[in-house]
Scaffold this motif. Structure first.
Motif, PDB file in Angstrom:
ATOM      1  N   MET A  30       0.822  -1.183   0.000  1.00  0.00           N
ATOM      2  CA  MET A  30       0.000   0.000   0.000  1.00  0.00           C
ATOM      3  C   MET A  30       0.865   1.245   0.000  1.00  0.00           C
ATOM      4  O   MET A  30       1.718   1.429   0.853  1.00  0.00           O
ATOM      5  N   GLY A  31       0.642   2.138  -0.949  1.00  0.00           N
ATOM      6  CA  GLY A  31       1.459   3.328  -1.068  1.00  0.00           C
ATOM      7  C   GLY A  31       1.018   4.430  -0.143  1.00  0.00           C
ATOM      8  O   GLY A  31      -0.013   4.350   0.502  1.00  0.00           O
TER       9      GLY A  31
ATOM     10  N   SER B 159      -6.800   9.787  -4.419  1.00  0.00           N
ATOM     11  CA  SER B 159      -7.436  10.383  -5.586  1.00  0.00           C
ATOM     12  C   SER B 159      -7.054   9.711  -6.892  1.00  0.00           C
ATOM     13  O   SER B 159      -7.735   9.871  -7.887  1.00  0.00           O
ATOM     14  N   ASP B 160      -5.918   8.954  -6.914  1.00  0.00           N
ATOM     15  CA  ASP B 160      -5.507   8.332  -8.159  1.00  0.00           C
ATOM     16  C   ASP B 160      -5.810   6.837  -8.179  1.00  0.00           C
ATOM     17  O   ASP B 160      -5.324   6.116  -9.034  1.00  0.00           O
ATOM     18  N   ARG B 161      -6.613   6.367  -7.224  1.00  0.00           N
ATOM     19  CA  ARG B 161      -6.957   4.961  -7.172  1.00  0.00           C
ATOM     20  C   ARG B 161      -8.437   4.775  -7.445  1.00  0.00           C
ATOM     21  O   ARG B 161      -9.269   5.530  -6.955  1.00  0.00           O
ATOM     22  N   ALA B 162      -8.782   3.746  -8.214  1.00  0.00           N
ATOM     23  CA  ALA B 162     -10.183   3.421  -8.433  1.00  0.00           C
ATOM     24  C   ALA B 162     -10.750   2.849  -7.143  1.00  0.00           C
ATOM     25  O   ALA B 162     -10.159   1.971  -6.522  1.00  0.00           O
ATOM     26  N   MET B 163     -11.895   3.359  -6.720  1.00  0.00           N
ATOM     27  CA  MET B 163     -12.547   2.886  -5.505  1.00  0.00           C
ATOM     28  C   MET B 163     -13.854   2.194  -5.879  1.00  0.00           C
ATOM     29  O   MET B 163     -14.555   2.625  -6.805  1.00  0.00           O
ATOM     30  N   TYR B 164     -14.177   1.132  -5.141  1.00  0.00           N
ATOM     31  CA  TYR B 164     -15.383   0.362  -5.403  1.00  0.00           C
ATOM     32  C   TYR B 164     -16.152   0.162  -4.106  1.00  0.00           C
ATOM     33  O   TYR B 164     -15.576   0.152  -3.015  1.00  0.00           O
ATOM     34  N   ARG B 165     -17.466  -0.029  -4.246  1.00  0.00           N
ATOM     35  CA  ARG B 165     -18.316  -0.335  -3.096  1.00  0.00           C
ATOM     36  C   ARG B 165     -19.142  -1.559  -3.426  1.00  0.00           C
ATOM     37  O   ARG B 165     -19.848  -1.601  -4.445  1.00  0.00           O
ATOM     38  N   SER B 166     -19.026  -2.566  -2.582  1.00  0.00           N
ATOM     39  CA  SER B 166     -19.775  -3.812  -2.760  1.00  0.00           C
ATOM     40  C   SER B 166     -20.695  -3.998  -1.560  1.00  0.00           C
ATOM     41  O   SER B 166     -20.288  -3.801  -0.413  1.00  0.00           O
ATOM     42  N   THR B 167     -21.945  -4.391  -1.838  1.00  0.00           N
ATOM     43  CA  THR B 167     -22.930  -4.576  -0.777  1.00  0.00           C
ATOM     44  C   THR B 167     -23.585  -5.944  -0.890  1.00  0.00           C
ATOM     45  O   THR B 167     -23.715  -6.504  -1.982  1.00  0.00           O
ATOM     46  N   ALA B 168     -23.970  -6.489   0.242  1.00  0.00           N
ATOM     47  CA  ALA B 168     -24.692  -7.761   0.300  1.00  0.00           C
ATOM     48  C   ALA B 168     -25.507  -7.767   1.584  1.00  0.00           C
ATOM     49  O   ALA B 168     -25.315  -6.922   2.470  1.00  0.00           O
ATOM     50  N   SER B 169     -26.426  -8.711   1.704  1.00  0.00           N
ATOM     51  CA  SER B 169     -27.250  -8.772   2.911  1.00  0.00           C
ATOM     52  C   SER B 169     -27.744 -10.198   3.137  1.00  0.00           C
ATOM     53  O   SER B 169     -27.745 -11.034   2.224  1.00  0.00           O
TER      54      SER B 169
ATOM     55  N   GLY C 164      -5.775   2.681   4.227  1.00  0.00           N
ATOM     56  CA  GLY C 164      -5.833   3.313   2.914  1.00  0.00           C
ATOM     57  C   GLY C 164      -7.195   3.842   2.532  1.00  0.00           C
ATOM     58  O   GLY C 164      -7.555   3.896   1.356  1.00  0.00           O
ATOM     59  N   GLY C 165      -8.000   4.256   3.524  1.00  0.00           N
ATOM     60  CA  GLY C 165      -9.327   4.778   3.237  1.00  0.00           C
ATOM     61  C   GLY C 165     -10.351   3.709   2.917  1.00  0.00           C
ATOM     62  O   GLY C 165     -11.465   4.025   2.506  1.00  0.00           O
ATOM     63  N   GLN C 166     -10.010   2.446   3.109  1.00  0.00           N
ATOM     64  CA  GLN C 166     -10.910   1.330   2.820  1.00  0.00           C
ATOM     65  C   GLN C 166     -11.643   0.926   4.100  1.00  0.00           C
ATOM     66  O   GLN C 166     -11.053   0.927   5.188  1.00  0.00           O
ATOM     67  N   THR C 167     -12.920   0.587   3.967  1.00  0.00           N
ATOM     68  CA  THR C 167     -13.728   0.282   5.143  1.00  0.00           C
ATOM     69  C   THR C 167     -14.630  -0.915   4.887  1.00  0.00           C
ATOM     70  O   THR C 167     -14.977  -1.237   3.744  1.00  0.00           O
TER      71      THR C 167
ATOM     72  N   GLU D 132      -8.231  -2.016  -3.131  1.00  0.00           N
ATOM     73  CA  GLU D 132      -7.388  -3.203  -3.286  1.00  0.00           C
ATOM     74  C   GLU D 132      -8.268  -4.448  -3.240  1.00  0.00           C
ATOM     75  O   GLU D 132      -8.956  -4.685  -2.252  1.00  0.00           O
ATOM     76  N   ILE D 133      -8.245  -5.253  -4.295  1.00  0.00           N
ATOM     77  CA  ILE D 133      -9.081  -6.445  -4.350  1.00  0.00           C
ATOM     78  C   ILE D 133      -8.733  -7.411  -3.235  1.00  0.00           C
ATOM     79  O   ILE D 133      -9.585  -8.182  -2.773  1.00  0.00           O
ATOM     80  N   SER D 134      -7.500  -7.369  -2.743  1.00  0.00           N
ATOM     81  CA  SER D 134      -7.106  -8.257  -1.647  1.00  0.00           C
ATOM     82  C   SER D 134      -7.887  -7.947  -0.376  1.00  0.00           C
ATOM     83  O   SER D 134      -8.186  -8.847   0.415  1.00  0.00           O
ATOM     84  N   ARG D 135      -8.221  -6.659  -0.155  1.00  0.00           N
ATOM     85  CA  ARG D 135      -9.019  -6.295   1.017  1.00  0.00           C
ATOM     86  C   ARG D 135     -10.416  -6.894   0.896  1.00  0.00           C
ATOM     87  O   ARG D 135     -10.965  -7.439   1.859  1.00  0.00           O
ATOM     88  N   PHE D 136     -11.022  -6.746  -0.294  1.00  0.00           N
ATOM     89  CA  PHE D 136     -12.355  -7.306  -0.527  1.00  0.00           C
ATOM     90  C   PHE D 136     -12.337  -8.817  -0.351  1.00  0.00           C
ATOM     91  O   PHE D 136     -13.213  -9.403   0.294  1.00  0.00           O
ATOM     92  N   ALA D 137     -11.322  -9.476  -0.899  1.00  0.00           N
ATOM     93  CA  ALA D 137     -11.236 -10.931  -0.818  1.00  0.00           C
ATOM     94  C   ALA D 137     -11.085 -11.396   0.623  1.00  0.00           C
ATOM     95  O   ALA D 137     -11.700 -12.392   1.040  1.00  0.00           O
ATOM     96  N   ALA D 138     -10.277 -10.692   1.418  1.00  0.00           N
ATOM     97  CA  ALA D 138     -10.066 -11.099   2.805  1.00  0.00           C
ATOM     98  C   ALA D 138     -11.360 -11.006   3.611  1.00  0.00           C
ATOM     99  O   ALA D 138     -11.685 -11.903   4.400  1.00  0.00           O
ATOM    100  N   ILE D 139     -12.108  -9.926   3.405  1.00  0.00           N
ATOM    101  CA  ILE D 139     -13.363  -9.758   4.147  1.00  0.00           C
ATOM    102  C   ILE D 139     -14.388 -10.797   3.708  1.00  0.00           C
ATOM    103  O   ILE D 139     -15.052 -11.430   4.543  1.00  0.00           O
ATOM    104  N   THR D 140     -14.542 -10.991   2.404  1.00  0.00           N
ATOM    105  CA  THR D 140     -15.569 -11.916   1.930  1.00  0.00           C
ATOM    106  C   THR D 140     -15.250 -13.361   2.297  1.00  0.00           C
ATOM    107  O   THR D 140     -16.167 -14.147   2.558  1.00  0.00           O
ATOM    108  N   ARG D 141     -13.970 -13.727   2.335  1.00  0.00           N
ATOM    109  CA  ARG D 141     -13.627 -15.085   2.772  1.00  0.00           C
ATOM    110  C   ARG D 141     -14.097 -15.329   4.201  1.00  0.00           C
ATOM    111  O   ARG D 141     -14.686 -16.370   4.514  1.00  0.00           O
TER     112      ARG D 141
END
Length: 253
Positions: free
Chosen positions: A10-11, A16-26, A62-65, A83-92
């Motif tokens: 993580m830099g 501002s120069d990174r693509a950010m995504y939001r994924s939701t589930a319930s 890194g501003g990820q929550t 970072e897709i690794s953050r998403f993968a760690a949480i979803t696992r």
């Protein structure tokens, strides 16, 4: 004691120069009211967390929550990440703990979101070797060689953090200001994890530091007065950082 997670490479550049995504589930029609607490306790042992009644926000760096919200008969999940690794760690972790209640697996809906503009020099690399005073000087732009640029950035920061006068936030902060405060609390949390500073409540500590540094100037600006001369401005802000760190420093550090 929180365990410090690995963030790979993580830099330290702002988001501002990174693509950010939001994924939701319930999970709907939930039959186990204790699942929220079990999930909260699991993630709170890994990540710094801000909790309110029925809702928890975990700071991933890194501003990820990751947000966990409990409804009457459902649980809602929201991951904001670059970072897709953050998403993968949480979803696992979620999949292994919710498979009994979501037999077909959690169904995620993903969209791209605007990256907030960082008002301060955040986020930072977690393994930064410098002293907390020096890092905070960089975070608040006090290590720039151009004093005029320092003053411009500080003025911009005050205007965003105090949009309705001398009260911090005032309930009207934009997304940039909210993310900046969240990232500052994030950084303070990890100083506690690393046992560099003692920070019991990172959100409160971030608010206290910003109020100490900028509150008086926000009052002046709302009254139509200007900032003091640049030397006095930077000297005062540096003294605030030194006082804050002295109050938070661990005696065994």
């Amino acid at each position: 004691m929180l365990r410090e997670p690995s963030y790979g490479g993580m830099g330290e550049l702002d988001g501002s120069d990174r693509a950010m995504y939001r994924s939701t589930a319930s999970i709907n029609d939930l039959e186990n009211p204790r699942l929220y607490k079990a999930l909260h306790d699991h993630f709170a042992a890994v990540y710094p967390v801000t909790s309110k009644t029925g809702a928890s926000e975990f700071h991933l760096g890194g501003g990820q929550t990751f947000r966990l919200h409990r409804g009457v008969n459902d649980l809602n999940f929201e991951i904001t990440y670059s970072e897709i690794s953050r998403f993968a760690a949480i979803t696992r972790s979620l999949n292994s703990r919710t498979k009994k209640y979501a037999k077909d697996g959690l169904q995620w809906s993903t969209s791209r979101v605007a990256s907030p503009k960082q008002l301060l020099a955040l986020p930072r690399p977690l393994d930064e070797p410098r002293s907390p005073e020096d890092v905070l000087m960089s975070i608040f732009h006090l290590d720039l060689n151009d004093s005029a640029e320092t003053e411009r950035r500080i003025t911009t920061c005050i205007a965003a953090l105090y949009p309705s006068g001398p009260r911090l936030g005032g309930g009207q902060q934009g997304n940039d200001a909210q993310m900046t405060m969240s990232n500052l609390a994030d950084w303070l949390s990890f100083q506690d994890v690393r046992q560099v500073l003692q920070v019991d409540d990172a959100d409160h500590a971030a608010t206290m530091l910003v109020s100490m540094m900028f509150g008086g100037f926000a009052s002046r600006m709302s009254a139509g007065e200007g900032l003091p001369d640049r030397a006095s401005l930077t000297g005062y802000l540096k003294s605030c950082i030194q006082l804050f760190v002295r109050g938070c420093r661990r005696h065994d550090a």
